[in-house]
Design an enzyme around this catalytic site. Structure first.
Site, PDB file in Angstrom:
ATOM      1  N   ASP A 483     -53.498 -15.044  18.196  1.00 38.11           N
ATOM      2  CA  ASP A 483     -54.486 -14.962  19.266  1.00 38.11           C
ATOM      3  C   ASP A 483     -55.537 -16.058  19.198  1.00 38.11           C
ATOM      4  O   ASP A 483     -56.253 -16.299  20.162  1.00 38.11           O
ATOM      5  CB  ASP A 483     -55.272 -13.638  19.119  1.00 38.11           C
ATOM      6  CG  ASP A 483     -54.603 -12.499  19.841  1.00 38.11           C
ATOM      7  OD1 ASP A 483     -53.857 -12.747  20.784  1.00 38.11           O
ATOM      8  OD2 ASP A 483     -54.850 -11.344  19.439  1.00 38.11           O
TER       9      ASP A 483
HETATM   10  C1  GLC Z   1     -54.142  -8.969  15.857  1.00 38.18           C
HETATM   11  C2  GLC Z   1     -53.659  -8.694  17.248  1.00 38.18           C
HETATM   12  C3  GLC Z   1     -52.283  -9.250  17.469  1.00 38.18           C
HETATM   13  C4  GLC Z   1     -52.225 -10.683  17.069  1.00 38.18           C
HETATM   14  C5  GLC Z   1     -52.755 -10.895  15.673  1.00 38.18           C
HETATM   15  C6  GLC Z   1     -52.826 -12.354  15.288  1.00 38.18           C
HETATM   16  O1  GLC Z   1     -53.403  -8.256  14.950  1.00 38.18           O
HETATM   17  O2  GLC Z   1     -53.651  -7.334  17.508  1.00 38.18           O
HETATM   18  O3  GLC Z   1     -51.879  -9.110  18.803  1.00 38.18           O
HETATM   19  O4  GLC Z   1     -50.901 -11.097  17.174  1.00 38.18           O
HETATM   20  O5  GLC Z   1     -54.038 -10.342  15.574  1.00 38.18           O
HETATM   21  O6  GLC Z   1     -53.811 -13.036  15.968  1.00 38.18           O
HETATM   22  C1  GLC Z   2     -56.868 -10.633  17.163  1.00 43.97           C
HETATM   23  C2  GLC Z   2     -57.257 -11.485  16.009  1.00 43.97           C
HETATM   24  C3  GLC Z   2     -58.711 -11.687  15.951  1.00 43.97           C
HETATM   25  C4  GLC Z   2     -59.240 -12.154  17.288  1.00 43.97           C
HETATM   26  C5  GLC Z   2     -58.825 -11.189  18.362  1.00 43.97           C
HETATM   27  C6  GLC Z   2     -59.276 -11.633  19.707  1.00 43.97           C
HETATM   28  O1  GLC Z   2     -57.226  -9.347  16.911  1.00 43.97           O
HETATM   29  O2  GLC Z   2     -56.814 -10.943  14.806  1.00 43.97           O
HETATM   30  O3  GLC Z   2     -59.032 -12.584  14.947  1.00 43.97           O
HETATM   31  O4  GLC Z   2     -60.619 -12.286  17.243  1.00 43.97           O
HETATM   32  O5  GLC Z   2     -57.455 -11.048  18.367  1.00 43.97           O
HETATM   33  O6  GLC Z   2     -58.962 -10.704  20.670  1.00 43.97           O
END
Ligand code: GLC
Ligand code: GLC
Length: 818
Positions: A483
């Site tokens: 993300d």
């Molecule tokens: C969190 C989010 C997931 C994403 C991951 C890596 O676990 O829920 O959708 O793939 O972060 O950013």
């Molecule tokens: C996922 C990631 C986190 C980020 C978020 C944004 O959960 O793990 O680091 O801030 O997505 O939505």
């Protein structure tokens, strides 16, 4: 062993012996539609289906102390005031024990010769949380004491409840009927549901107004009513409705009394009222009557135990590693079910109002629980598919109550749609249910449309094929699985979300990770079509795989590992040429799992690079070196301090992809070593550093660039649950569901001589014994099924069981997956 507690594997419990754990250690109550968060001191809240829209009790996140608010029982024993779960009063107890089990938590506290045991659970199929309460007098003298129960009601819409006080302070309403407290805010108008907090025994008083019970200037550790030892029989009118029962007990020496509190969500229907504005309480009274005897409560609790034995019975292993056994047989499967139910909505790190059911997250969660509850996986897949848009992109999340997708946390994540292929294929392999492919799902932006699920899968493949950049690799959009790798956002504005900012249209930024995921998805589709006897379609998918593979091998190999991406100016990300962020984990995992690097040695080289640059005893770091500065062209990943989260934290979720890749390349010792590096059960010996629950996976462990290297955060709701279950059950232990039976293809340490797996598959139990007389890592030499030798490494389908399977590993190699 450490001072905080230990596993009790026979009871399938984690036993906590001190309340002041390094962080609150959480459990969940409920398995169907009614859920509660319950910490080791009774903290947490309860909701029906949706933690945002139907929250029943209050919880103030990030409180001081951290975990405050929950299901509390106060004891006033001759002026000594305490709670069996220690909080909120925090009086030192003579004895404290918390047993977190599967769908229940049992907290026992004792002081001054009085022992109170509280068992919290939700009976299967019901919308009620039961607090079975036993009070014992362990002294030789009669004892008098007073008990006060306590919950604070949430006015259902949790965000409104915690922000809109100009309204909420004026609308709270309750009714009291015998020992039932009925929370009925907004029932008079548009709600047709209420919360019941009742007691199965007669009460000696009650309170429903927080100001009366606690006091405006008091904390939960010093409620006025408890101190006075006398309830005020207060009626909430606006402000903050609560539920509290007073119970006076007089216990003979050695005597005990058992009763229960019930916290229930009730949908009424007609007739809604008994009299004008007086709610129809028939259902509430029936429920209280139903659980009025300890036998009824115990029967419900036994039923819960059976539900879990049955669910876990789908996969049980006895292997030489106790951590792997315990996690796979109990806790990992349990966590998989929790992530399935809650996705990323409600934990101690997710407030239940932010993120709903995530599209990519929920699709991956299915991989971890489909073997336990295939029917529910089917429904979930169809719900998810219905939030896909006709062009192939997806709503990134949906609200569980309404099942409607929304773009509140962004959209245009160009990996989302591909995960649907993985979940659907996993479901069909598990069940053989090809009919799901014809289910009419339609697209979220085409009301009334009825395109089939298979149409969605084709749309997903087509989307990636049609959205490729200058290197022939998939475009990334706002982000891919990571993300925080936001190659199109260029954000200079602290008030905007990295995932929503920036324009993805016309951008050329490409993701090698999506390329790897596409390779995997295309091969899944090829196998699916082959099984459906559609060779042309299978061939077409094979062609897509080959074409993408060509792009990956010619454009995305950096010399010693696969690149991570190309940014918006087509500069490589995750290359030896970069100053920081030279090597990333995700593309190594997915390219190898997708079949890249097979014939040219790159798969092994990429994994070796992971070992040299990213592996630590606390898990594999996401990328190295950590970014020390904010990079406009890379986005949120560079916003985090070095060593945490996506900036060089150990993001456990993606570790499992490497574990699987190690298994596919026959590296059993390393696969186990890597697995144990993030395995919570193996963290007990460093619990002061690790801090999180030693029985469930955490999303993140701080990497070596952080001052708190090894500290875990964001436990419970993480894709780590599903993926580690896949990596251990299918990779290491090698029992893999497939369209025409179970495939056996373990990859274990050479010194494992024997292990067993019991697997329920399509309703039949397979008892599998694997022997390793030659001390190999991988390769099935021969296999007998019910005494008969079979060719290859597939157990054919049986109609009835149990089926006895003997497997011998040895130097004769089985074919590797295509
Ligand atoms: C969190 C989010 C997931 C994403 C991951 C890596 O676990 O829920 O959708 O793939 O972060 O950013
Ligand atoms: C996922 C990631 C986190 C980020 C978020 C944004 O959960 O793990 O680091 O801030 O997505 O939505």
């Amino acid at each position: 062993m450490h001072g905080y507690g230990h596993f009790d594997d026979t009871a399938r419990e984690y036993v906590i012996l001190r309340p002041d754990t390094p962080l609150p250690w959480l459990n969940y109550l409920g398995q169907d539609e009614f859920f509660g968060l319950c910490t080791n001191t009774g903290g947490g809240y309860t909701f029906w289906r949706d933690a945002k829209l139907r929250r029943l009790t209050r919880y103030r996140y990030n409180n001081v102390p951290m975990d405050l608010g929950g299901r509390y029982l106060y004891i006033n024993h001759n002026g000594s005031i305490w709670n069996p779960g220690w909080k909120p009063v925090q009086t030192t107890l003579d004895r404290y024990e918390c047993r977190h089990g599967l769908g229940y938590t049992r907290i026992t506290g004792a002081k001054g010769g009085i022992e109170v045991e509280l068992l919290f659970f939700v009976p299967p199929g019901e919308n009620v949380e039961i607090w079975k309460t036993t009070v014992r007098n362990t002294t030789g003298k009669p004892q008098r004491l007073t008990l006060f129960s306590f919950v604070e009601f949430c006015l259902y819409e949790a965000l409104n409840d915690m922000t809109n006080y100009q309204r909420t302070y004026s609308i709270g309403e309750v009714e009291v009927d015998g020992s039932g407290i009925y929370h009925k805010t907004e029932y008079r108008e548009r709600r047709d549901h209420y919360t019941l907090f009742g007691c199965t025994r007669p009460i000696d008083g009650y309170d429903t107004a927080r100001d009366a019970f606690v006091g405006v200037h008091n904390g939960l550790h010093e409620p006025q009513v408890v101190r006075a030892g006398q309830a005020r029989n207060s009626r909430a009118f606006g402000w903050n409705p609560i539920g509290s029962h007073q119970i006076n007990l007089h216990l003979a020496p050695g005597a005990s009394e058992t009763f229960a509190f019930l916290l229930a969500y009730i949908e009424q229907g007609e007739p809604k009222f008994d009299q004008p504005y007086v709610i129809n309480k028939t259902k509430g009274r029936q429920l209280l009557a139903k659980y009025s005897t300890p036998v009824a409560v115990d029967t419900a609790f036994e039923a819960l135990g059976k539900v879990w034995s049955n669910l876990l019975g789908a996969y049980q292993a006895e292997c030489p590693n106790e951590h792997a056994n315990r996690m796979v047989n109990i806790w990992n499967q349990y966590q998989c079910l929790v992530t399935f139910n809650l996705s990323r909505t409600a934990s101690l790190f997710e407030t239940g109002i932010g993120r709903g059911m995530g599209f990519r997250d929920s699709n991956q969660d299915i991989l971890g629980f489909v073997h336990m509850l295939p029917e529910r996986a089917r429904q979930r897949i169809l719900d998810l598919a219905a939030t896909q848009l006709a062009d192939g992109t997806c709503f990134h999340q949906y609200q569980p109550l309404t099942k409607k997708g929304n773009a509140e946390i962004g959209g245009d994540f160009y990996d989302d749609h591909l995960w649907l292929i993985l979940s659907t294929c996993a479901y069909i392999k598990e069940t053989g249910d090809r009919a799901i492919l014809d289910a009419p799902v339609g697209y979220a932006d085409k009301p009334g449309s009825r395109e089939s699920l298979l149409h969605h899968l084709e749309t997903s493949i087509a989307y990636t094929l049609n959205h490729r950049g200058p290197h022939g690799l998939p475009l990334i959009g706002h982000a891919d699985w990571n993300d925080c790798l936001n190659l199109n956002c260029f954000s200079k504005e602290p008030n905007e979300s990295f995932q929503c900012a920036g324009d993805v249209d016309g951008s050329v930024a490409e993701s090698v990770m999506i390329a790897g995921l596409f390779l995997y998805a295309a091969r899944e589709m090829e196998q699916l079509f082959a099984w459906l006897a559609r060779p042309d379609a299978a061939q077409r998918m094979h062609g897509h795989h080959q074409e993408m593979l060509h792009a990956v091998e010619t454009e995305a190999w950096d010399g010693q590992w696969y690149l991570r991406a190309f940014d918006a100016e087509s500069r490589p990300v995750g290359s030896a040429k970069c100053d920081e962020g030279k090597i990333f984990i995700e593309s190594q995992g997915w390219c190898v799992l997708g079949g890249a690097g097979r014939d040219n040695g790159r798969a092994l080289q990429a994994l070796q690079s992971v070992h040299e640059h990213l592996f630590t005893p606390n898990g594999i770091i996401l990328q190295q070196p950590a970014y020390s500065a904010y990079h406009l062209e890379l986005g949120e990943i560079t916003s985090y301090p070095p060593g945490v989260k996506e900036n060089a934290g150990i993001f456990c979720h993606n570790n499992a992809w490497i574990h699987l890749a190690l298994c596919q390349t026959g590296q059993g010792e390393r696969a186990l070593e890597y697995y144990l590096s993030i395995c919570p059960s193996a963290k007990e010996r460093q619990i002061e550093t690790y801090r999180s629950e030693p029985y469930v996976y955490a999303q993140m462990i701080a990497g070596r660039d952080a001052s708190c290297f090894g500290e875990a955060k964001n436990s419970w709701l993480t894709g780590t649950a599903a993926w580690t279950f896949v990596s251990v059950s299918q990779g290491l232990l090698g029992v893999q569901p497939d369209y025409e039976g179970l495939l056996i293809d373990p990859c274990i340490p050479k010194d494992w001589t024997e292990y067993k797996v019991t697997r329920r598959f399509r309703g039949v139990e397979y008892k599998i014994t694997i022997n390793n007389p030659d001390g190999v890592n991988r390769g099935v030499k021969c296999m007998t099924v019910d005494g008969k030798t079979v060719d290859g490494n597939r157990i054919p389908l049986f109609e009835t069981g149990p089926v006895e399977v003997e497997v011998e590993l040895g130097k004769a190699l089985v074919r590797l997956p295509a």
